[in-house]
Design an enzyme around this catalytic site. Sequence first.
Site, PDB file in Angstrom:
ATOM      1  N   SER A   1      34.296  88.621  46.750  1.00  0.00           N
ATOM      2  CA  SER A   1      35.642  88.416  46.361  1.00  0.00           C
ATOM      3  C   SER A   1      36.784  88.430  47.122  1.00  0.00           C
ATOM      4  O   SER A   1      36.551  89.213  48.276  1.00  0.00           O
ATOM      5  CB  SER A   1      35.869  89.318  44.997  1.00  0.00           C
ATOM      6  OG  SER A   1      37.223  89.237  44.565  1.00  0.00           O
TER       7      SER A   1
ATOM      8  N   TYR B   1      36.084  98.412  41.815  1.00  0.00           N
ATOM      9  CA  TYR B   1      35.513  97.086  41.583  1.00  0.00           C
ATOM     10  C   TYR B   1      35.497  96.398  42.972  1.00  0.00           C
ATOM     11  O   TYR B   1      34.328  95.913  43.476  1.00  0.00           O
ATOM     12  CB  TYR B   1      36.343  96.044  40.521  1.00  0.00           C
ATOM     13  CG  TYR B   1      35.864  94.627  40.747  1.00  0.00           C
ATOM     14  CD1 TYR B   1      34.599  94.449  40.198  1.00  0.00           C
ATOM     15  CD2 TYR B   1      36.677  93.632  41.325  1.00  0.00           C
ATOM     16  CE1 TYR B   1      34.361  92.855  40.482  1.00  0.00           C
ATOM     17  CE2 TYR B   1      36.083  92.524  41.620  1.00  0.00           C
ATOM     18  CZ  TYR B   1      35.059  92.054  41.168  1.00  0.00           C
ATOM     19  OH  TYR B   1      34.701  90.776  41.343  1.00  0.00           O
TER      20      TYR B   1
ATOM     21  N   LYS C   1      32.563  95.360  46.073  1.00  0.00           N
ATOM     22  CA  LYS C   1      32.068  93.974  46.626  1.00  0.00           C
ATOM     23  C   LYS C   1      31.796  94.363  48.286  1.00  0.00           C
ATOM     24  O   LYS C   1      30.950  93.779  48.891  1.00  0.00           O
ATOM     25  CB  LYS C   1      33.315  93.140  46.530  1.00  0.00           C
ATOM     26  CG  LYS C   1      33.347  92.624  44.874  1.00  0.00           C
ATOM     27  CD  LYS C   1      32.034  91.835  44.684  1.00  0.00           C
ATOM     28  CE  LYS C   1      32.121  91.439  43.129  1.00  0.00           C
ATOM     29  NZ  LYS C   1      30.634  91.003  42.931  1.00  0.00           N
TER      30      LYS C   1
HETATM   31  P1  NAD Z   1      30.527  87.266  33.933  1.00  0.00           P
HETATM   32  O1  NAD Z   1      30.482  88.760  33.623  1.00  0.00           O
HETATM   33  O2  NAD Z   1      30.823  86.063  33.110  1.00  0.00           O
HETATM   34  O3  NAD Z   1      29.084  87.249  34.723  1.00  0.00           O
HETATM   35  C1  NAD Z   1      28.492  88.367  35.402  1.00  0.00           C
HETATM   36  C2  NAD Z   1      26.977  88.198  34.386  1.00  0.00           C
HETATM   37  O4  NAD Z   1      26.229  89.464  34.761  1.00  0.00           O
HETATM   38  C3  NAD Z   1      27.276  88.376  32.960  1.00  0.00           C
HETATM   39  O5  NAD Z   1      26.507  87.577  32.175  1.00  0.00           O
HETATM   40  C4  NAD Z   1      26.619  89.673  32.726  1.00  0.00           C
HETATM   41  O6  NAD Z   1      25.851  89.693  31.395  1.00  0.00           O
HETATM   42  C5  NAD Z   1      25.454  90.102  33.936  1.00  0.00           C
HETATM   43  N1  NAD Z   1      25.169  91.246  34.152  1.00  0.00           N
HETATM   44  C6  NAD Z   1      26.052  92.320  34.484  1.00  0.00           C
HETATM   45  N2  NAD Z   1      25.374  93.523  34.867  1.00  0.00           N
HETATM   46  C7  NAD Z   1      23.906  93.291  34.765  1.00  0.00           C
HETATM   47  C8  NAD Z   1      22.883  93.704  34.889  1.00  0.00           C
HETATM   48  N3  NAD Z   1      22.669  94.863  35.230  1.00  0.00           N
HETATM   49  N4  NAD Z   1      21.590  93.066  34.924  1.00  0.00           N
HETATM   50  C9  NAD Z   1      21.761  91.617  34.642  1.00  0.00           C
HETATM   51  N5  NAD Z   1      22.661  91.180  34.450  1.00  0.00           N
HETATM   52  C10 NAD Z   1      23.828  91.624  34.295  1.00  0.00           C
HETATM   53  O7  NAD Z   1      31.339  87.282  35.257  1.00  0.00           O
HETATM   54  P2  NAD Z   1      31.471  86.130  36.392  1.00  0.00           P
HETATM   55  O8  NAD Z   1      33.208  85.861  36.224  1.00  0.00           O
HETATM   56  O9  NAD Z   1      30.796  85.020  36.031  1.00  0.00           O
HETATM   57  O10 NAD Z   1      31.398  86.557  37.913  1.00  0.00           O
HETATM   58  C11 NAD Z   1      30.236  86.520  38.536  1.00  0.00           C
HETATM   59  C12 NAD Z   1      30.092  87.334  39.604  1.00  0.00           C
HETATM   60  O11 NAD Z   1      31.154  86.700  40.559  1.00  0.00           O
HETATM   61  C13 NAD Z   1      30.500  88.673  39.434  1.00  0.00           C
HETATM   62  O12 NAD Z   1      29.678  89.457  40.407  1.00  0.00           O
HETATM   63  C14 NAD Z   1      31.979  88.985  39.712  1.00  0.00           C
HETATM   64  O13 NAD Z   1      32.160  90.048  40.187  1.00  0.00           O
HETATM   65  C15 NAD Z   1      32.114  87.805  40.863  1.00  0.00           C
HETATM   66  N6  NAD Z   1      33.422  87.496  41.035  1.00  0.00           N
HETATM   67  C16 NAD Z   1      34.078  86.844  39.927  1.00  0.00           C
HETATM   68  C17 NAD Z   1      35.327  86.388  40.046  1.00  0.00           C
HETATM   69  C18 NAD Z   1      36.327  85.976  38.830  1.00  0.00           C
HETATM   70  O14 NAD Z   1      37.365  85.752  39.038  1.00  0.00           O
HETATM   71  N7  NAD Z   1      35.495  85.606  37.701  1.00  0.00           N
HETATM   72  C19 NAD Z   1      36.147  86.713  41.390  1.00  0.00           C
HETATM   73  C20 NAD Z   1      35.172  87.083  42.600  1.00  0.00           C
HETATM   74  C21 NAD Z   1      34.006  87.518  42.396  1.00  0.00           C
HETATM   75  C1  UD1 Z   2      42.362  89.840  39.408  1.00  0.00           C
HETATM   76  C2  UD1 Z   2      41.761  91.105  40.211  1.00  0.00           C
HETATM   77  C3  UD1 Z   2      40.894  90.896  41.462  1.00  0.00           C
HETATM   78  C4  UD1 Z   2      39.781  90.085  40.934  1.00  0.00           C
HETATM   79  C5  UD1 Z   2      40.261  88.743  40.391  1.00  0.00           C
HETATM   80  C6  UD1 Z   2      39.219  87.930  39.741  1.00  0.00           C
HETATM   81  C7  UD1 Z   2      43.617  92.861  39.908  1.00  0.00           C
HETATM   82  C8  UD1 Z   2      44.723  93.651  40.509  1.00  0.00           C
HETATM   83  N1  UD1 Z   2      43.070  92.168  40.518  1.00  0.00           N
HETATM   84  O1  UD1 Z   2      42.899  89.161  40.695  1.00  0.00           O
HETATM   85  O2  UD1 Z   2      40.348  92.173  42.143  1.00  0.00           O
HETATM   86  O3  UD1 Z   2      38.862  89.663  42.077  1.00  0.00           O
HETATM   87  O4  UD1 Z   2      41.164  89.053  39.219  1.00  0.00           O
HETATM   88  O5  UD1 Z   2      38.502  88.644  38.467  1.00  0.00           O
HETATM   89  O6  UD1 Z   2      43.308  92.881  38.589  1.00  0.00           O
HETATM   90  N2  UD1 Z   2      48.947  87.356  35.504  1.00  0.00           N
HETATM   91  C9  UD1 Z   2      50.189  87.398  34.704  1.00  0.00           C
HETATM   92  N3  UD1 Z   2      49.795  87.728  33.336  1.00  0.00           N
HETATM   93  C10 UD1 Z   2      48.585  87.979  32.771  1.00  0.00           C
HETATM   94  C11 UD1 Z   2      47.445  87.965  33.944  1.00  0.00           C
HETATM   95  C12 UD1 Z   2      47.681  87.475  35.050  1.00  0.00           C
HETATM   96  O7  UD1 Z   2      51.241  87.234  34.914  1.00  0.00           O
HETATM   97  O8  UD1 Z   2      48.234  88.249  31.615  1.00  0.00           O
HETATM   98  C13 UD1 Z   2      49.418  87.168  36.965  1.00  0.00           C
HETATM   99  C14 UD1 Z   2      49.164  88.279  38.071  1.00  0.00           C
HETATM  100  O9  UD1 Z   2      49.861  89.455  38.091  1.00  0.00           O
HETATM  101  C15 UD1 Z   2      48.768  87.200  39.214  1.00  0.00           C
HETATM  102  C16 UD1 Z   2      48.124  85.799  38.639  1.00  0.00           C
HETATM  103  O10 UD1 Z   2      48.641  86.100  37.209  1.00  0.00           O
HETATM  104  O11 UD1 Z   2      49.824  87.078  39.791  1.00  0.00           O
HETATM  105  C17 UD1 Z   2      46.460  86.222  38.675  1.00  0.00           C
HETATM  106  O12 UD1 Z   2      46.180  87.004  38.047  1.00  0.00           O
HETATM  107  P1  UD1 Z   2      44.394  87.432  37.780  1.00  0.00           P
HETATM  108  O13 UD1 Z   2      43.997  85.967  37.126  1.00  0.00           O
HETATM  109  O14 UD1 Z   2      44.231  88.682  37.038  1.00  0.00           O
HETATM  110  O15 UD1 Z   2      43.796  87.259  39.142  1.00  0.00           O
HETATM  111  P2  UD1 Z   2      44.279  88.261  40.405  1.00  0.00           P
HETATM  112  O16 UD1 Z   2      45.159  89.093  40.240  1.00  0.00           O
HETATM  113  O17 UD1 Z   2      44.391  87.267  41.691  1.00  0.00           O
END
Ligand code: NAD
Ligand code: UD1
Length: 348
Positions: free
Chosen positions: A132, A157, A161
């Site tokens: 991330s 968290y 990563k």
């Molecule tokens: P998500 O929660 O929808 O997907 C994660 C999946 O992992 C889920 O289906 C969950 O059931 C499964 N899981 C969790 N623990 C497990 C375990 N011990 N064994 C097997 N399965 C398990 O989340 P996502 O948004 O799809 O994110 C996927 C990956 O990308 C994560 O590692 C997350 O940290 C990373 N990531 C997400 C974002 C974002 O904004 N969504 C941003 C940066 C990184």
């Molecule tokens: C957040 C996490 C980051 C994670 C990412 C994806 C925090 C501090 N950071 O990032 O670690 O990798 O999500 O899962 O939680 N916002 C609002 N109202 C809301 C929600 C968000 O104004 O209800 C604003 C936030 O202040 C920010 C933007 O929208 O400026 C995006 O927020 P968000 O979607 O949570 O992503 P990040 O903050 O970038």
Amino acid sequence: MQNTAESRAVLLTGGAGYIGSHIAVELAASGRPAVIVDNLCNSSEEALRGIAEITGVEPVFYRTDARDKDAMREIVKKHNITEAIHLAGLKSVAESVSNPLEYYKVNLGTTLTLLEVLSECGGTGKVIFSSSATVYGVPDHIPVDEDAFAGTCFNPYGRTKYFNEQIIADVVAASEGRLSAVLLRYFNPIGAHPSGLIGEVPTGVPNNLMPYITQVAAGKREKLYVYGNDYETRDGTGVRDYIHVVDLARGHVKALEWLERHGEGKVEIFNLGTGRGSSVLEIVHTFERVNNIKIPYEFAPRRPGDIAEYYADPSKAERELGWRAELSLEDMCRDAWNAEKTLQSRAK
Ligand code: NAD
Ligand code: UD1
């Protein structure tokens, strides 16, 4: 090993989740079936049905904790796995602060098990890890390229990563060329597959912006709280690099192809973002315009740990992977709302 579809199967941990389900679809489109391992702790079999409907093929699925070494070893052997895309883990920043042990246990445990199992198999192994942009903390320059300082994460968290990145690099370095890895640093994935059959389905109150907006649009929440309107940005609200989840998923297929070309013993980091920043208000207004729905909002204090602005320099991914984000903010807003409606009506 023969180059049959089965021998090219890719292990996809966390494949029933938001991003993983989109990766499963793009893998299928590239001719590689996914072998999904997910314990469904933050997802459901609905995602597997969505993948099947989109691709026309039932995905291979194991409801398994990715830390279960015996189960993982068996799956890897059975499907001749040499390539893995590793997403399984927990992702709530707030929860990681209140329950750090669980985050370290799950997020590091799943990676350790995967690396152990792939190492034991004796052959070559390629891993793509979901990292991330959070590892950059407050970036030392914007747009953020891969050389920006990483490791000053603000919460457990984020630290999982960063630690995972380091662990993977150490294990690859010790593998005498047998393992290789790509660490993908995602910016802000939003949107959904245009079919609406898979998407982001948060349990409880969404932490992130787009799922909150779609729930306001659906009438599940009264209004959006915009966290901070006094940042030094063009309209005072936070600026992020939002990327369509389908573009993000395609980036994984390109990263896999890159690993197949460059392979042995390498660890390479790529940003997956668009290179464009959008403010919270720009997202709200684009969503309103594209979907013709009003999103009531109110300004609220800054969210602790938030930073004003960052967006990616994605040029390394373009240069080396031959990948760039193609879909627009309009696509992201339209597809996010379409999935919210479709998934909601199917849940009834
Ligand atoms: P998500 O929660 O929808 O997907 C994660 C999946 O992992 C889920 O289906 C969950 O059931 C499964 N899981 C969790 N623990 C497990 C375990 N011990 N064994 C097997 N399965 C398990 O989340 P996502 O948004 O799809 O994110 C996927 C990956 O990308 C994560 O590692 C997350 O940290 C990373 N990531 C997400 C974002 C974002 O904004 N969504 C941003 C940066 C990184
Ligand atoms: C957040 C996490 C980051 C994670 C990412 C994806 C925090 C501090 N950071 O990032 O670690 O990798 O999500 O899962 O939680 N916002 C609002 N109202 C809301 C929600 C968000 O104004 O209800 C604003 C936030 O202040 C920010 C933007 O929208 O400026 C995006 O927020 P968000 O979607 O949570 O992503 P990040 O903050 O970038």
